[in-house]
Design a protein around this motif. Structure first.
Motif, short mmCIF file in Angstrom:
data_model
loop_
_atom_site.label_atom_id
_atom_site.label_comp_id
_atom_site.label_asym_id
_atom_site.label_seq_id
_atom_site.Cartn_x
_atom_site.Cartn_y
_atom_site.Cartn_z
N PHE A 75 -0.03 2.07 7.01
CA PHE A 75 -0.02 0.63 7.16
C PHE A 75 1.34 0.19 7.71
N GLY A 76 1.32 -0.81 8.56
CA GLY A 76 2.54 -1.35 9.12
C GLY A 76 2.37 -1.70 10.59
N HIS A 77 3.48 -1.73 11.30
CA HIS A 77 3.46 -2.01 12.74
C HIS A 77 3.17 -0.72 13.50
N VAL A 78 2.03 -0.17 13.20
CA VAL A 78 1.58 1.09 13.80
C VAL A 78 0.12 0.92 14.19
N ARG A 79 -0.36 1.78 15.10
CA ARG A 79 -1.73 1.64 15.58
C ARG A 79 -2.76 1.97 14.50
N THR A 80 -2.49 3.01 13.72
CA THR A 80 -3.44 3.41 12.68
C THR A 80 -3.08 2.73 11.37
N LYS A 81 -3.92 1.81 10.93
CA LYS A 81 -3.64 1.11 9.68
C LYS A 81 -4.92 0.88 8.90
N LEU A 82 -4.81 0.98 7.59
CA LEU A 82 -5.91 0.65 6.71
C LEU A 82 -5.98 -0.86 6.52
N CYS A 83 -7.13 -1.35 6.14
CA CYS A 83 -7.32 -2.76 5.83
C CYS A 83 -7.37 -2.88 4.31
N LEU A 84 -6.37 -3.53 3.73
CA LEU A 84 -6.16 -3.51 2.28
C LEU A 84 -6.41 -4.88 1.66
N PRO A 85 -7.13 -4.94 0.56
CA PRO A 85 -7.39 -6.22 -0.11
C PRO A 85 -6.16 -6.70 -0.88
N HIS A 86 -5.43 -7.61 -0.28
CA HIS A 86 -4.19 -8.13 -0.85
C HIS A 86 -4.51 -9.10 -1.98
N GLY A 87 -4.11 -8.73 -3.19
CA GLY A 87 -4.38 -9.57 -4.36
C GLY A 87 -5.52 -9.08 -5.22
N ALA A 88 -6.19 -8.01 -4.79
CA ALA A 88 -7.29 -7.44 -5.58
C ALA A 88 -6.75 -6.45 -6.60
N ARG A 89 -7.47 -6.28 -7.68
CA ARG A 89 -7.09 -5.26 -8.65
C ARG A 89 -7.46 -3.88 -8.10
N CYS A 90 -6.63 -2.90 -8.40
CA CYS A 90 -6.86 -1.55 -7.89
C CYS A 90 -6.40 -0.53 -8.92
N ARG A 91 -6.80 0.70 -8.67
CA ARG A 91 -6.31 1.84 -9.46
C ARG A 91 -5.81 2.88 -8.48
N LEU A 92 -4.60 3.36 -8.67
CA LEU A 92 -3.97 4.34 -7.80
C LEU A 92 -3.98 5.70 -8.49
N LEU A 93 -4.63 6.68 -7.84
CA LEU A 93 -4.82 8.01 -8.42
C LEU A 93 -4.41 9.09 -7.44
N ARG A 94 -4.13 10.26 -7.95
CA ARG A 94 -3.88 11.44 -7.11
C ARG A 94 -5.01 12.44 -7.28
N ASP A 95 -5.41 13.03 -6.14
CA ASP A 95 -6.40 14.10 -6.16
C ASP A 95 -5.92 15.15 -5.17
N GLY A 96 -5.40 16.26 -5.66
CA GLY A 96 -4.82 17.27 -4.79
C GLY A 96 -3.56 16.74 -4.13
N THR A 97 -3.51 16.78 -2.80
CA THR A 97 -2.36 16.25 -2.08
C THR A 97 -2.62 14.84 -1.55
#
Length: 338
Positions: free
Chosen positions: A284-306
């Motif tokens: 994400f950022g001033h780059v061509r490849t970026k995800l579309c992220l729900p700003h203000g939504a609740r989330c859970r951040l997890l790791r799976d492998g790398t």
């Protein structure tokens, strides 16, 4: 080097009206907005370019009043998506003139998707702080859809949002702690804008996953802004900090090797005592490849492998993943300075 492949076609069923607005800087290349309108039309949108979108008053896309009117006009319209043309500068000048109840009603009752990045961060932060409104940090008309070749992941991630398929996004993140499991509100965006709103009523007092990016900012200036967020107590109360792209800066001989990895290491050392993990590599950022992220939504951040995954509620529904990431759930040039 061969040209990147064009995005794979997704069925272009009717997706409703998409309204293009210019809430910040004047558009230097109007043909890019027209190209974006054509491309988005091919994806099934009825594209409407706001009557003020291509105005210019000094460096701005029209006067402050005209830009506020355009945002209110978009909120009152039948548009299902409201997309910014570009960033630049200008939204912080008008935050006190916006009708946040009107914007919130457009999103919460009529399901409008407001999307952009860069200077658009100021509007997103203010909407979240004043009314708890969820918007989307993602592509813009000129920078992304106005390109000769639209990035496939950027396009598909955006369509996942529009088609109500967004449930999770994942990306390669080998530096994520093995025990990573953090929950809270996903918020942030452009680091300069987050810092700019410290001490104002437009910065959310969120406790969750803060994501940050910036462009044309030397690493020492990035670090200086992070020290401001530390001094203001913003970083310490987060569950995790996600770093996106920090691009288009130039080191000097005086730096003597000092670069962004040193900034990241310093930040981790400062947040270690608060048990706030700092992860890098968010697409994400001033780059061509970026995800579309729900700003203000609740989330859970997890790791799976790398890989690291941001998992959202079912109301956002599908996901699309950056290169090197793996599916989880039900589905998969020049810069525009802020």
């Amino acid at each position: 080097m061969s040209e990147p492949a064009a995005p794979k076609a997704r069925k272009a069923f009717p997706r409703g009206e998409l309204r293009i607005v210019s809430p910040s800087g004047a558009v230097p290349q109007p043909q890019r907005v027209q190209r974006a309108a054509q491309h988005l039309g091919e994806l099934g949108f009825r594209v409407r370019i706001d009557s003020a979108a291509l105005l210019r008053e000094q460096r701005f896309a029209g006067s402050d009043a005209r830009r506020v009117q355009a945002l209110h006009r978009a909120a009152r319209s039948r548009a299902s998506v409201v997309m910014a043309t570009r960033g630049g500068y200008g939204l912080t000048r008008v935050l006190d003139a916006l009708d946040y109840a009107l914007l919130h009603e457009a999103v919460s009752r009529r399901g409008q998707v407001w999307v952009g990045h860069s200077d658009f961060t100021a509007l997103q932060l203010a909407m979240l702080a004043r009314a708890g409104t969820v918007s989307y940090s993602g592509p813009m008309a000129s920078f992304d859809f106005g390109a000769e070749r639209v990035d496939e992941i950027t396009q598909e991630s955006f369509l996942d949002v529009v088609d109500a398929r967004l449930e999770a996004v994942g990306f390669e993140c080998p530096d994520a702690p093995r025990s990573l499991d953090a929950s809270g509100v996903l918020w942030g965006g452009n680091l300069s804008l987050v810092c700019n709103l410290v001490g104002t009523p437009y910065l959310p007092r969120a406790r969750g996953v803060l994501f940050l990016e910036d462009v044309s900012e030397h690493p020492y200036r990035v670090e200086r802004m992070l020290t401001q967020l530390l001094g203001a107590g913003v970083l310490q109360r987060q569950r995790a900090v996600l770093l996106g792209a920090f691009t288009d800066y130039r080191l000097s001989e005086h730096d003597a090797g000092y670069d962004l990895p040193d900034v990241v290491a310093w930040l981790r050392s400062r947040l270690r005592e608060y048990k706030v993990p700092v992860l890098s590599g968010l697409p994400f950022g001033h780059v061509r490849t970026k995800l579309c992220l729900p700003h203000g939504a609740r989330c859970r951040l997890l790791r799976d492998g790398t890989d690291a995954y941001l998992v959202f509620g079912h109301s956002h529904g599908g996901h699309h993943l950056a290169p090197g990431a793996h599916a989880h759930g039900t589905g998969h040039d020049s810069h525009d300075p802020h």
